[in-house]
Design an enzyme around this catalytic site. Structure first.
Site, short mmCIF file in Angstrom:
data_model
loop_
_atom_site.label_atom_id
_atom_site.label_comp_id
_atom_site.label_asym_id
_atom_site.label_seq_id
_atom_site.Cartn_x
_atom_site.Cartn_y
_atom_site.Cartn_z
N PHE A 26 0.92 -1.41 -0.15
CA PHE A 26 0.24 -0.04 0.04
C PHE A 26 0.95 0.95 0.05
O PHE A 26 1.77 1.14 0.85
CB PHE A 26 -0.97 0.00 1.24
CG PHE A 26 -2.17 -0.75 0.70
CD1 PHE A 26 -2.28 -2.02 0.93
CD2 PHE A 26 -3.39 -0.32 0.92
CE1 PHE A 26 -3.62 -2.92 0.75
CE2 PHE A 26 -4.58 -0.62 0.65
CZ PHE A 26 -4.81 -2.32 0.68
N CYS A 32 -5.89 15.19 0.25
CA CYS A 32 -7.25 14.79 -0.32
C CYS A 32 -8.08 15.91 -0.79
O CYS A 32 -8.03 16.87 -0.04
CB CYS A 32 -8.35 13.89 0.75
SG CYS A 32 -9.80 13.53 0.08
N CYS A 39 -16.62 13.91 4.36
CA CYS A 39 -16.81 12.43 5.02
C CYS A 39 -16.12 12.53 6.33
O CYS A 39 -14.93 12.15 6.68
CB CYS A 39 -15.76 11.63 4.23
SG CYS A 39 -15.58 11.66 2.46
N CYS A 42 -14.16 9.19 7.79
CA CYS A 42 -13.04 8.71 6.98
C CYS A 42 -12.30 8.08 8.09
O CYS A 42 -11.90 8.72 9.14
CB CYS A 42 -12.39 10.06 6.35
SG CYS A 42 -11.00 9.46 5.49
N ASP A 43 -11.86 6.96 7.69
CA ASP A 43 -10.90 6.09 8.79
C ASP A 43 -9.44 6.03 8.35
O ASP A 43 -8.70 5.36 8.69
CB ASP A 43 -11.67 4.46 8.64
CG ASP A 43 -11.43 3.94 7.47
OD1 ASP A 43 -11.01 4.63 6.25
OD2 ASP A 43 -11.88 2.75 7.24
N THR A 44 -9.07 6.89 7.60
CA THR A 44 -7.47 7.10 7.10
C THR A 44 -6.98 8.38 7.51
O THR A 44 -7.74 9.51 7.30
CB THR A 44 -7.30 6.93 5.59
OG1 THR A 44 -8.22 7.75 5.02
CG2 THR A 44 -7.74 5.38 5.24
N GLU A 108 -7.40 3.42 -5.67
CA GLU A 108 -8.63 3.52 -5.01
C GLU A 108 -8.87 5.10 -4.93
O GLU A 108 -8.20 5.80 -4.22
CB GLU A 108 -8.44 3.12 -3.58
CG GLU A 108 -8.19 1.56 -3.56
CD GLU A 108 -8.17 0.74 -2.05
OE1 GLU A 108 -8.41 1.59 -1.29
OE2 GLU A 108 -8.29 -0.26 -2.11
S1 SF4 Z 1 -13.06 8.91 2.90
FE1 SF4 Z 1 -11.32 10.21 3.60
S2 SF4 Z 1 -9.92 9.85 1.94
FE2 SF4 Z 1 -11.58 9.21 1.00
S3 SF4 Z 1 -12.36 11.19 0.02
FE3 SF4 Z 1 -13.26 11.03 2.21
S4 SF4 Z 1 -11.87 12.61 3.28
FE4 SF4 Z 1 -10.51 11.71 1.48
#
Ligand code: SF4
Length: 211
Positions: A26, A32, A39, A42-44, A108
């Site tokens: 990865f 972003c 989001c 968001c889990d990242t 992704e």
């Molecule tokens: S989930 Fe997280 S990484 Fe994906 S678009 Fe939304 S803010 Fe960006």
């Protein structure tokens, strides 16, 4: 010289979607174009780059990770370009260098930007807004957001996200909230009601406790 803003690089198994279970390196880019306002779940962690590396050093970091995790850059190994939004950074020189080393390059994306399909061997689009532009790829992965903010509150909205698109696989994935965990029951029920070609995508890396 161009530098790539990278959050982290790690070797593991792909946890989600049609390629789940595949050994993969990865490459998580920082940055972003949508962000936590769109989001909130968001889990990242993509905000701050840990590395700013040129092409050579990015390749070296990927290679080192593959050697440490898989014993080498095994031909056909998956390279998952993710983020954040990886299309902001993955370019032709990096894609070509990775392919020359034998990787299958997967991306992704949140689908809010047009993707140059010649840069990737596999494209996953996971839209985070009801209007998105990249409507063709290998898999459409919709997070079933239910009552949380997002583009997929119910099955009608899920169907609308897929309308007029061209994907080979269609996945509905549970939303995983820190306070309540994945909404498995609602998502399973939605997949049953949607029917084919929709399938359930479970975040198996979380179930297994791997990165
Ligand atoms: S989930 Fe997280 S990484 Fe994906 S678009 Fe939304 S803010 Fe960006």
């Amino acid at each position: 010289m161009k530098k790539y803003a990278i959050r982290e690089v790690f070797g593991t198994l792909q946890g989600e979607g049609a390629l789940a279970g595949s050994p993969a390196v990865f490459l998580r880019f920082a940055g972003c174009n949508l962000g936590y306002a769109v989001c909130p779940w968001c889990d990242t962690d993509w905000v701050k780059a840990r590395y700013h590396l040129d092409l050579h050093d990015t390749r070296e970091l990927v290679k080192r990770t593959a050697v440490e995790t898989f014993g080498g850059e095994v031909p056909g190994l998956l390279l998952v370009a993710t983020g954040g939004e990886p299309s902001l950074q993955l370019d032709r020189p990096l894609s070509e260098a990775l392919r020359e080393a034998g990787y299958r390059v997967s991306m992704e994306s949140n689908g809010s930007r047009t993707i140059d399909r010649s840069l990737v061997d596999w494209l996953t689009v996971s839209p985070k807004e009801s209007a998105y532009v990249q409507r063709e790829g290998d898999e459409l992965k919709v997070v079933f957001t239910g009552s949380a903010p997002g583009p997929a509150p119910d099955i009608e909205a899920v169907r609308r996200l897929a309308e007029g698109t061209h994907f080979r696989h269609f996945f509905l994935q549970p939303l995983d909230l820190p306070e309540s965990g994945p909404n498995y029951t609602a998502t399973l029920d939605a997949v049953k009601r949607l029917g084919p070609p929709w399938r359930l995508s479970v975040q198996t890396h979380k179930v297994l406790g791997i990165p």
